[in-house]
Design a protein around this motif. Sequence first.
Motif, PDB file in Angstrom:
ATOM      1  N   TYR A  66      -4.544 -14.435   0.367  1.00 21.00           N
ATOM      2  CA  TYR A  66      -5.910 -13.477   1.155  1.00 21.00           C
ATOM      3  C   TYR A  66      -6.762 -13.895   1.103  1.00 21.00           C
ATOM      4  CZ  TYR A  66      -6.578 -11.651   5.718  1.00 21.00           C
ATOM      5  OH  TYR A  66      -7.594 -11.254   6.921  1.00 21.00           O
ATOM      6  N   PHE A  70      -6.933 -17.189   3.629  1.00 20.90           N
ATOM      7  CA  PHE A  70      -6.759 -17.691   4.307  1.00 20.90           C
ATOM      8  C   PHE A  70      -7.244 -16.343   5.340  1.00 20.90           C
ATOM      9  CE2 PHE A  70      -2.198 -18.458   1.847  1.00 20.90           C
ATOM     10  CZ  PHE A  70      -2.275 -19.484   2.885  1.00 20.90           C
ATOM     11  N   ASP A  74      -7.803 -16.819   9.647  1.00 23.40           N
ATOM     12  CA  ASP A  74      -6.853 -14.746   9.823  1.00 23.40           C
ATOM     13  C   ASP A  74      -7.140 -14.919  11.547  1.00 23.40           C
ATOM     14  OD1 ASP A  74      -5.034 -13.553  10.956  1.00 23.40           O
ATOM     15  OD2 ASP A  74      -6.091 -12.147   9.071  1.00 23.40           O
ATOM     16  N   ARG A  76      -6.728 -12.641  13.866  1.00 21.64           N
ATOM     17  CA  ARG A  76      -6.793 -11.567  14.054  1.00 21.64           C
ATOM     18  C   ARG A  76      -8.053 -10.338  13.492  1.00 21.64           C
ATOM     19  NH1 ARG A  76      -1.772 -11.150  10.225  1.00 21.64           N
ATOM     20  NH2 ARG A  76      -3.476 -11.894   8.701  1.00 21.64           N
ATOM     21  N   SER A 103       1.327 -21.013  13.792  1.00 20.22           N
ATOM     22  CA  SER A 103       0.229 -20.798  13.173  1.00 20.22           C
ATOM     23  C   SER A 103       0.220 -21.047  11.313  1.00 20.22           C
ATOM     24  CB  SER A 103      -0.365 -18.989  13.116  1.00 20.22           C
ATOM     25  OG  SER A 103      -1.244 -18.422  12.740  1.00 20.22           O
ATOM     26  N   GLU A 104      -0.648 -21.143  10.534  1.00 20.85           N
ATOM     27  CA  GLU A 104      -1.423 -21.399   9.231  1.00 20.85           C
ATOM     28  C   GLU A 104      -1.080 -20.317   8.911  1.00 20.85           C
ATOM     29  OE1 GLU A 104      -3.551 -23.782   6.223  1.00 20.85           O
ATOM     30  OE2 GLU A 104      -4.255 -22.822   7.805  1.00 20.85           O
ATOM     31  N   ILE A 105      -1.600 -18.668   9.344  1.00 24.98           N
ATOM     32  CA  ILE A 105      -1.372 -17.784   8.790  1.00 24.98           C
ATOM     33  C   ILE A 105      -0.309 -17.562   8.987  1.00 24.98           C
ATOM     34  CG2 ILE A 105      -2.007 -15.759  10.599  1.00 24.98           C
ATOM     35  CD1 ILE A 105      -3.648 -15.620   7.276  1.00 24.98           C
ATOM     36  N   TYR A 106       1.111 -17.294   9.734  1.00 21.28           N
ATOM     37  CA  TYR A 106       2.819 -17.003   9.340  1.00 21.28           C
ATOM     38  C   TYR A 106       2.747 -17.748   9.094  1.00 21.28           C
ATOM     39  CZ  TYR A 106       1.505 -13.586  12.640  1.00 21.28           C
ATOM     40  OH  TYR A 106       0.239 -12.418  14.065  1.00 21.28           O
ATOM     41  N   PHE A 109       1.206 -18.194   4.935  1.00 21.35           N
ATOM     42  CA  PHE A 109       0.488 -16.895   3.786  1.00 21.35           C
ATOM     43  C   PHE A 109       1.801 -15.876   4.748  1.00 21.35           C
ATOM     44  CE2 PHE A 109      -1.084 -12.953   3.797  1.00 21.35           C
ATOM     45  CZ  PHE A 109      -1.586 -12.819   2.976  1.00 21.35           C
TER      46      PHE A 109
END
Length: 374
Positions: A66, A70, A74, A76, A103-106, A109
């Motif tokens: 992260y 990431f 992100d 968020r 979403s790439e983050i979800y 990651f």
Amino acid sequence: MSSTSKRIGLIYDAIQEPGQFMEVMLAVAKEANCAATQVVTLNLTEFTASDSQVSDPSLRNAEQAYADYFVTIDPRIGIIANGSVGQVMADQHFFGPHFVHHSEIYNDFMRPNGFQNIAICTLLEVGHARRVGSFLRAKDAKEFTEADLHTIQIYAPHFARAAKLEARLQSLQRDITTSDRAMSHFAQGAIWVDSSLRIMWMNSHAQEQLASRDGLLALQGRLVAERMNDQATLSLAVHAAAAASGRRGSSLQIARMKSVQPWLVSIIPGKLPAEFGAGAEVSDVPHALVLLQKGMSPKLPTHQQLQQLWGLTPAEARLAIGLLQSESTTEYAKRHALSPNTVKTQLKQLFAKTGTNRQATLLQMLMQVITVGE
């Protein structure tokens, strides 16, 4: 004492034990049906992550991934930037299923590391940096319920206050190694005391504050609070900070007699610096540094709130608020021209209606009304 009150107490105890902070966060996370927690400092303009702690050691690689990449993508971060300190926000309220699915983050990651949803709370704000606490939901769990988020929100203001106090203590502990001159120019009132509240040294700010005799004063060389309840609380806090072992700092409020704004008092364990005239016989003895500053008026519950919650009479609600303002029953009776027996009867009714049997437990119950109302 309720489990909520005990856990809130542990949050503040953890200021002196950083590892314990994550333990308490994880306990809250489990109560809210979450699987793990993280505390991390995010720079909202540079999109960097640092000083991270996770509740599960198996997540160290994910933590590094992260920070390495990431955090830069992100989405968020925008939620955090628009949130306020102590406010709990769940990602499910901002991102729909279609966004999450692509979403790439979800996808790359969160899910590979076993998580689906996250609730976020800013604990500390310094410039463009945010110290953030995260509560992570397992990927096979449903979304956060309102009850889960309410559970986290009860504790969130306390996590935020503890983070702020911890940062202040760390800063002060670095500064305490300085000389008398530096302490004399400290922006707050600073007083070194021993375990019996005997004043060993104070700066000019503290001298002015105590000379005003506004809730706190110097009496026969000792630090004294004018109200009996405040004096007992101050005495216990200083004794805990200057004890021979198991020493811990704390933060409390002392009522002022000439203003509705209380004194905010931070008490830090330490040893009296040699620069302040400490001889060999006292330089190794535990002492406490007491810091004073004017606070904001406490946000008290209304009479109507107390009456609705516990079915109190107007007189009982008025007594409850008096106790929250650090008045003793004797002081309250005198101010309202009531007999001690009348106040004693009202206090018994407060115990009966709130399900408590001691004044300390009653105050903890009433303080939860303030917390939920914030």
